[in-house]
Design a protein around this motif. Structure first.
Motif, PDB file in Angstrom:
ATOM      1  N   TYR A  35       6.823  10.233  -2.376  1.00  0.00           N
ATOM      2  CA  TYR A  35       5.692  10.015  -1.471  1.00  0.00           C
ATOM      3  C   TYR A  35       5.795   8.632  -0.824  1.00  0.00           C
ATOM      4  O   TYR A  35       5.622   8.485   0.392  1.00  0.00           O
ATOM      5  CB  TYR A  35       4.392  10.135  -2.257  1.00  0.00           C
ATOM      6  N   ARG A  36       6.107   7.638  -1.636  1.00  0.00           N
ATOM      7  CA  ARG A  36       6.210   6.260  -1.142  1.00  0.00           C
ATOM      8  C   ARG A  36       7.370   6.125  -0.158  1.00  0.00           C
ATOM      9  O   ARG A  36       7.235   5.473   0.892  1.00  0.00           O
ATOM     10  CB  ARG A  36       6.399   5.325  -2.332  1.00  0.00           C
ATOM     11  N   GLU A  37       8.489   6.751  -0.469  1.00  0.00           N
ATOM     12  CA  GLU A  37       9.643   6.707   0.430  1.00  0.00           C
ATOM     13  C   GLU A  37       9.297   7.340   1.782  1.00  0.00           C
ATOM     14  O   GLU A  37       9.626   6.797   2.846  1.00  0.00           O
ATOM     15  CB  GLU A  37      10.822   7.447  -0.197  1.00  0.00           C
ATOM     16  N   ALA A  38       8.627   8.486   1.739  1.00  0.00           N
ATOM     17  CA  ALA A  38       8.245   9.176   2.976  1.00  0.00           C
ATOM     18  C   ALA A  38       7.282   8.333   3.804  1.00  0.00           C
ATOM     19  O   ALA A  38       7.408   8.236   5.034  1.00  0.00           O
ATOM     20  CB  ALA A  38       7.618  10.522   2.644  1.00  0.00           C
ATOM     21  N   ALA A  39       6.309   7.737   3.145  1.00  0.00           N
ATOM     22  CA  ALA A  39       5.325   6.914   3.851  1.00  0.00           C
ATOM     23  C   ALA A  39       6.000   5.732   4.541  1.00  0.00           C
ATOM     24  O   ALA A  39       5.694   5.415   5.696  1.00  0.00           O
ATOM     25  CB  ALA A  39       4.263   6.416   2.875  1.00  0.00           C
ATOM     26  N   ASN A  40       6.932   5.093   3.842  1.00  0.00           N
ATOM     27  CA  ASN A  40       7.621   3.937   4.412  1.00  0.00           C
ATOM     28  C   ASN A  40       8.494   4.328   5.598  1.00  0.00           C
ATOM     29  O   ASN A  40       8.639   3.564   6.561  1.00  0.00           O
ATOM     30  CB  ASN A  40       8.461   3.242   3.339  1.00  0.00           C
ATOM     31  N   GLU A  41       9.078   5.509   5.547  1.00  0.00           N
ATOM     32  CA  GLU A  41       9.898   5.986   6.667  1.00  0.00           C
ATOM     33  C   GLU A  41       9.047   6.375   7.866  1.00  0.00           C
ATOM     34  O   GLU A  41       9.482   6.264   9.020  1.00  0.00           O
ATOM     35  CB  GLU A  41      10.725   7.201   6.229  1.00  0.00           C
TER      36      GLU A  41
ATOM     37  N   ALA B  16      -6.830   2.183   1.118  1.00  0.00           N
ATOM     38  CA  ALA B  16      -5.522   2.805   0.889  1.00  0.00           C
ATOM     39  C   ALA B  16      -5.413   3.219  -0.568  1.00  0.00           C
ATOM     40  O   ALA B  16      -5.833   2.477  -1.464  1.00  0.00           O
ATOM     41  CB  ALA B  16      -4.392   1.848   1.253  1.00  0.00           C
ATOM     42  N   SER B  17      -4.835   4.383  -0.785  1.00  0.00           N
ATOM     43  CA  SER B  17      -4.742   4.927  -2.141  1.00  0.00           C
ATOM     44  C   SER B  17      -3.639   4.287  -2.978  1.00  0.00           C
ATOM     45  O   SER B  17      -3.526   4.572  -4.155  1.00  0.00           O
ATOM     46  CB  SER B  17      -4.513   6.441  -2.084  1.00  0.00           C
ATOM     47  N   ASP B  18      -2.849   3.408  -2.345  1.00  0.00           N
ATOM     48  CA  ASP B  18      -1.790   2.742  -3.106  1.00  0.00           C
ATOM     49  C   ASP B  18      -1.529   1.344  -2.551  1.00  0.00           C
ATOM     50  O   ASP B  18      -1.202   1.180  -1.374  1.00  0.00           O
ATOM     51  CB  ASP B  18      -0.498   3.566  -3.066  1.00  0.00           C
ATOM     52  N   TYR B  19      -1.675   0.358  -3.403  1.00  0.00           N
ATOM     53  CA  TYR B  19      -1.462  -1.043  -3.025  1.00  0.00           C
ATOM     54  C   TYR B  19      -0.027  -1.286  -2.570  1.00  0.00           C
ATOM     55  O   TYR B  19       0.233  -1.998  -1.599  1.00  0.00           O
ATOM     56  CB  TYR B  19      -1.805  -1.925  -4.235  1.00  0.00           C
ATOM     57  N   LYS B  20       0.916  -0.658  -3.267  1.00  0.00           N
ATOM     58  CA  LYS B  20       2.328  -0.898  -2.969  1.00  0.00           C
ATOM     59  C   LYS B  20       2.694  -0.466  -1.557  1.00  0.00           C
ATOM     60  O   LYS B  20       3.555  -1.076  -0.919  1.00  0.00           O
ATOM     61  CB  LYS B  20       3.215  -0.183  -3.983  1.00  0.00           C
TER      62      LYS B  20
ATOM     63  N   ASP C  42       4.545  -2.748   0.981  1.00  0.00           N
ATOM     64  CA  ASP C  42       5.816  -2.268   1.537  1.00  0.00           C
ATOM     65  C   ASP C  42       5.864  -2.453   3.051  1.00  0.00           C
ATOM     66  O   ASP C  42       6.854  -2.933   3.611  1.00  0.00           O
ATOM     67  CB  ASP C  42       6.017  -0.784   1.230  1.00  0.00           C
ATOM     68  N   LEU C  43       4.786  -2.044   3.726  1.00  0.00           N
ATOM     69  CA  LEU C  43       4.744  -2.142   5.186  1.00  0.00           C
ATOM     70  C   LEU C  43       4.815  -3.596   5.645  1.00  0.00           C
ATOM     71  O   LEU C  43       5.572  -3.938   6.561  1.00  0.00           O
ATOM     72  CB  LEU C  43       3.464  -1.489   5.709  1.00  0.00           C
TER      73      LEU C  43
ATOM     74  N   ALA D  89      -6.809  -7.328   0.354  1.00  0.00           N
ATOM     75  CA  ALA D  89      -7.767  -6.510  -0.395  1.00  0.00           C
ATOM     76  C   ALA D  89      -7.502  -5.043  -0.076  1.00  0.00           C
ATOM     77  O   ALA D  89      -7.652  -4.613   1.065  1.00  0.00           O
ATOM     78  CB  ALA D  89      -9.198  -6.883  -0.014  1.00  0.00           C
ATOM     79  N   VAL D  90      -7.077  -4.300  -1.082  1.00  0.00           N
ATOM     80  CA  VAL D  90      -6.752  -2.883  -0.927  1.00  0.00           C
ATOM     81  C   VAL D  90      -7.626  -2.097  -1.889  1.00  0.00           C
ATOM     82  O   VAL D  90      -7.770  -2.458  -3.056  1.00  0.00           O
ATOM     83  CB  VAL D  90      -5.259  -2.624  -1.218  1.00  0.00           C
ATOM     84  N   SER D  91      -8.211  -1.008  -1.407  1.00  0.00           N
ATOM     85  CA  SER D  91      -9.196  -0.280  -2.202  1.00  0.00           C
ATOM     86  C   SER D  91      -8.641   0.315  -3.489  1.00  0.00           C
ATOM     87  O   SER D  91      -9.391   0.554  -4.432  1.00  0.00           O
ATOM     88  CB  SER D  91      -9.844   0.831  -1.355  1.00  0.00           C
ATOM     89  N   SER D  92      -7.328   0.553  -3.548  1.00  0.00           N
ATOM     90  CA  SER D  92      -6.748   1.047  -4.796  1.00  0.00           C
ATOM     91  C   SER D  92      -6.780  -0.017  -5.884  1.00  0.00           C
ATOM     92  O   SER D  92      -6.656   0.293  -7.073  1.00  0.00           O
ATOM     93  CB  SER D  92      -5.305   1.507  -4.568  1.00  0.00           C
ATOM     94  N   ILE D  93      -6.968  -1.272  -5.484  1.00  0.00           N
ATOM     95  CA  ILE D  93      -7.108  -2.380  -6.439  1.00  0.00           C
ATOM     96  C   ILE D  93      -8.589  -2.698  -6.682  1.00  0.00           C
ATOM     97  O   ILE D  93      -9.028  -2.885  -7.817  1.00  0.00           O
ATOM     98  CB  ILE D  93      -6.389  -3.645  -5.924  1.00  0.00           C
TER      99      ILE D  93
END
Length: 240
Positions: A99-105, A133-137, A141-142, A156-160
């Motif tokens: 999922y993370r790889e796809a999002a970054n691409e 965002a559901s994931d801080y990483k 990454d972006l 500040a990210v909502s997943s945190i």
């Protein structure tokens, strides 16, 4: 509007600084490929339908309290709804990586985002990110990929934070990282309720980035009044 008193400029991520070319279908496709490679017989279209239904069901269950659904929790529920209950902890990690790889691409920045952020930094402003965002990483990454992470003073990210915009808690957390008062900061975002209303209610200057002409109709429908309206990120520099 005079903004000479401002010390910090915060930005939303999705729909403001960045966009996705394909979005959810591409991320689900990547996860399905992982499962297929492991021997699971999964139909891609059915998996996409189940993922969306899982996501929407979870969002509906918490819509009135504005808390974030962590992406790993969503993936775990997705697996269960697919009928997969063995090796779930291992599979969650594998699917999360896909999922993370796809999002970054899939993601890309607004054309003028880098120039605007670097110009504001050179002018002496603190730069912050406030993102649902559901994931801080994925946010990090972006920013790293685009060479902006080292320019960010507050993140500040909502997943945190757990709390999502428009809740005041996520704004307060962002401001506390740089010891800036709400009236000394502006928040730039594309969503009237989450970004504009959230910022105004805590006392920040609310800048609404309009992505299409149809969005302007929301002003009359919601009654929410931005302090500033921009159509490109670079329009912000005219006020600063």
């Amino acid at each position: 509007m005079n903004l000479q008193h401002l010390r910090a400029i915060f930005f939303d991520i999705g729909g403001t600084l960045s966009h996705s070319r394909i979005g959810t279908p591409y991320r689900v496709l990547k996860m399905v490929k992982v499962l297929q490679d492991m021997g699971y017989i999964i139909d891609e279209n059915k998996a996409l339908e189940i993922f969306k239904r899982t996501r929407d069901s979870l969002r509906e269950s918490i819509k009135d309290i504005d808390i974030e659904i962590n992406i790993r929790y969503l993936i775990g529920n997705f697996l269960v709804r697919l009928g997969i209950r063995e090796r779930v902890p291992i599979l969650i990690d594998k699917l999360y990586d896909a999922y993370r790889e796809a999002a970054n691409e899939d993601r890309y920045l607004e054309p003028d985002a880098k120039e605007v952020i670097r110009t504001l930094k050179e002018k002496g402003f603190y730069i912050g990110i406030i993102s649902n965002a559901s994931d801080y990483k994925l946010v990090v990454d972006l920013l790293v990929k685009e060479g902006l992470f080292n320019l960010v003073d507050s993140l500040a990210v909502s997943s945190i934070t757990v709390w999502k915009k428009p809740r005041k808690e996520i704004f307060e957390y962002a401001l506390s990282q740089i010891n800036v008062k709400p009236k000394e900061a502006a928040h730039v975002g594309n969503n009237l309720k989450r970004d504009v209303l959230g910022a105004k209610e805590i006392g920040m200057v609310a800048v609404w980035k309009v992505n299409d002409a149809e969005a302007v109709k929301e002003l009359n429908e919601t009654g929410i009044k931005p302090d500033i309206i921009i159509y490109r990120l670079s329009d912000l520099l005219d006020f600063l």
